[in-house]
Motif scaffolding. Structure first.
Motif, mmCIF file in Angstrom:
data_model
loop_
_atom_site.group_PDB
_atom_site.id
_atom_site.type_symbol
_atom_site.label_atom_id
_atom_site.label_comp_id
_atom_site.label_asym_id
_atom_site.label_seq_id
_atom_site.Cartn_x
_atom_site.Cartn_y
_atom_site.Cartn_z
ATOM 1 N N LEU A 36 13.881 -39.876 35.014
ATOM 2 C CA LEU A 36 14.013 -39.912 36.472
ATOM 3 C C LEU A 36 13.384 -38.677 37.103
ATOM 4 O O LEU A 36 12.633 -38.801 38.059
ATOM 5 C CB LEU A 36 15.480 -39.999 36.889
ATOM 6 N N ALA A 37 13.705 -37.489 36.562
ATOM 7 C CA ALA A 37 13.157 -36.268 37.149
ATOM 8 C C ALA A 37 13.433 -35.075 36.243
ATOM 9 O O ALA A 37 14.476 -35.030 35.588
ATOM 10 C CB ALA A 37 13.796 -36.003 38.513
ATOM 11 N N PRO A 38 12.513 -34.104 36.245
ATOM 12 C CA PRO A 38 12.837 -32.841 35.575
ATOM 13 C C PRO A 38 13.872 -32.107 36.420
ATOM 14 O O PRO A 38 13.912 -32.274 37.638
ATOM 15 C CB PRO A 38 11.501 -32.094 35.550
ATOM 16 N N VAL A 39 14.711 -31.330 35.782
ATOM 17 C CA VAL A 39 15.752 -30.595 36.496
ATOM 18 C C VAL A 39 15.700 -29.141 36.042
ATOM 19 O O VAL A 39 15.771 -28.850 34.843
ATOM 20 C CB VAL A 39 17.153 -31.187 36.214
ATOM 21 N N SER A 40 15.575 -28.238 36.998
ATOM 22 C CA SER A 40 15.599 -26.818 36.643
ATOM 23 C C SER A 40 17.044 -26.391 36.410
ATOM 24 O O SER A 40 17.971 -26.908 37.025
ATOM 25 C CB SER A 40 14.927 -25.974 37.722
ATOM 26 N N MET A 41 17.188 -25.459 35.505
ATOM 27 C CA MET A 41 18.511 -24.975 35.122
ATOM 28 C C MET A 41 18.686 -23.539 35.598
ATOM 29 O O MET A 41 17.716 -22.796 35.737
ATOM 30 C CB MET A 41 18.662 -25.046 33.602
ATOM 31 N N ARG A 42 19.937 -23.152 35.836
ATOM 32 C CA ARG A 42 20.262 -21.794 36.247
ATOM 33 C C ARG A 42 21.356 -21.243 35.342
ATOM 34 O O ARG A 42 22.320 -21.935 35.019
ATOM 35 C CB ARG A 42 20.762 -21.752 37.697
ATOM 36 N N LEU A 43 21.175 -20.000 34.945
ATOM 37 C CA LEU A 43 22.200 -19.269 34.222
ATOM 38 C C LEU A 43 23.062 -18.623 35.297
ATOM 39 O O LEU A 43 22.560 -17.817 36.092
ATOM 40 C CB LEU A 43 21.522 -18.210 33.352
ATOM 41 N N VAL A 44 24.347 -18.992 35.377
ATOM 42 C CA VAL A 44 25.191 -18.576 36.494
ATOM 43 C C VAL A 44 26.523 -17.987 36.040
ATOM 44 O O VAL A 44 26.995 -18.263 34.933
ATOM 45 C CB VAL A 44 25.463 -19.751 37.462
ATOM 46 N N ALA A 45 27.089 -17.194 36.931
ATOM 47 C CA ALA A 45 28.438 -16.637 36.762
ATOM 48 C C ALA A 45 29.011 -16.419 38.155
ATOM 49 O O ALA A 45 28.287 -16.457 39.156
ATOM 50 C CB ALA A 45 28.400 -15.326 35.980
ATOM 51 N N ALA A 46 30.302 -16.192 38.219
ATOM 52 C CA ALA A 46 30.941 -15.873 39.497
ATOM 53 C C ALA A 46 30.488 -14.482 39.936
ATOM 54 O O ALA A 46 30.175 -13.636 39.100
ATOM 55 C CB ALA A 46 32.461 -15.906 39.343
ATOM 56 N N PRO A 47 30.451 -14.228 41.244
ATOM 57 C CA PRO A 47 29.995 -12.925 41.733
ATOM 58 C C PRO A 47 30.808 -11.746 41.195
ATOM 59 O O PRO A 47 30.273 -10.657 41.029
ATOM 60 C CB PRO A 47 30.152 -13.023 43.252
ATOM 61 N N HIS A 48 32.080 -11.963 40.897
ATOM 62 C CA HIS A 48 32.929 -10.887 40.399
ATOM 63 C C HIS A 48 33.028 -10.851 38.868
ATOM 64 O O HIS A 48 33.762 -10.061 38.313
ATOM 65 C CB HIS A 48 34.325 -10.945 41.042
ATOM 66 N N HIS A 49 32.263 -11.691 38.184
ATOM 67 C CA HIS A 49 32.219 -11.671 36.715
ATOM 68 C C HIS A 49 31.411 -10.449 36.272
ATOM 69 O O HIS A 49 30.424 -10.090 36.919
ATOM 70 C CB HIS A 49 31.569 -12.966 36.201
ATOM 71 N N PRO A 50 31.786 -9.782 35.181
ATOM 72 C CA PRO A 50 31.055 -8.593 34.727
ATOM 73 C C PRO A 50 29.547 -8.817 34.517
ATOM 74 O O PRO A 50 28.754 -7.911 34.772
ATOM 75 C CB PRO A 50 31.747 -8.228 33.405
ATOM 76 N N LEU A 51 29.133 -10.001 34.087
ATOM 77 C CA LEU A 51 27.705 -10.259 33.886
ATOM 78 C C LEU A 51 26.926 -10.217 35.201
ATOM 79 O O LEU A 51 25.741 -9.880 35.214
ATOM 80 C CB LEU A 51 27.491 -11.614 33.202
#
Length: 186
Positions: A57-72
């Motif tokens: 159907l479509a390529p999908v870009s991925m994101r590496l994510v965390a909450a703003p207050h997460h240490p990463l």
């Protein structure tokens, strides 16, 4: 939100048709379609995980994510070692009667069966995740998630569908709505 609206629209368009939605990870789709449990299944696949019976159907870009207050989120850039120190929230599925988790860098993970639940766990700072951009776009814009800066090579992902031999009018309408939504995300 997308699926809630699509299900509402389909029931308005086909009020006398029974429609059931069953949520399972993409790795289990072919099994459900072959057994005729479902007529059509949609999911996100890596290039390696693409089923031969699935259609693109479509390529999908991925994101590496965390909450703003997460240490990463506080690091200027993350690498594999940084990610391995914290819980990854990842997709889990059943294969040959075994529970398989798609953890990337360590055994420190929380496995869930739906990307939406994974996203919500990351928003709650339970850990970090690799998630499809259309799913996290709103949370990124609202500031409830942050994209982690990294230099990792991520697998290509594709939104695909697997269907039975006889696609009906409701499955066709659903396929068209999903395709239209994905086209609007690029």
């Amino acid at each position: 939100m997308f699926w809630r609206q699509v299900m509402h629209d389909l029931k308005q368009q086909f009020p006398l048709t029974a429609i059931s939605v069953y949520l399972v990870p993409p790795q289990e789709h072919t099994h459900f379609v072959q057994r005729q449990t479902v007529d059509i299944a949609f999911g996100l696949y890596t290039a390696e995980g693409i089923d031969t019976n699935a259609a693109n159907l479509a390529p999908v870009s991925m994101r590496l994510v965390a909450a703003p207050h997460h240490p990463l989120s506080r690091l200027p850039s993350v690498n594999r070692d940084d990610l391995a120190q914290y819980t990854q929230v990842c997709l889990t599925y059943v294969q040959d009667d075994k529970l398989i988790s798609e953890a990337l860098f360590s055994g420190n993970y929380l496995g869930l069966t739906m990307f939406e639940v994974i996203r919500d766990a990351v928003i709650n700072a339970t850990g970090w995740a690799l998630l499809p951009y259309p799913l996290v776009k709103g949370a990124l814009e609202a500031g409830t998630l942050c994209t982690l800066n990294h230099d990792l090579v991520l697998d290509s992902h594709y939104y695909r569908y697997v269907e039975s031999d006889n696609r009906g009018v409701v499955a066709t309408a659903l396929l068209n709505k999903v395709a239209h939504f994905l086209a609007s995300q690029n």
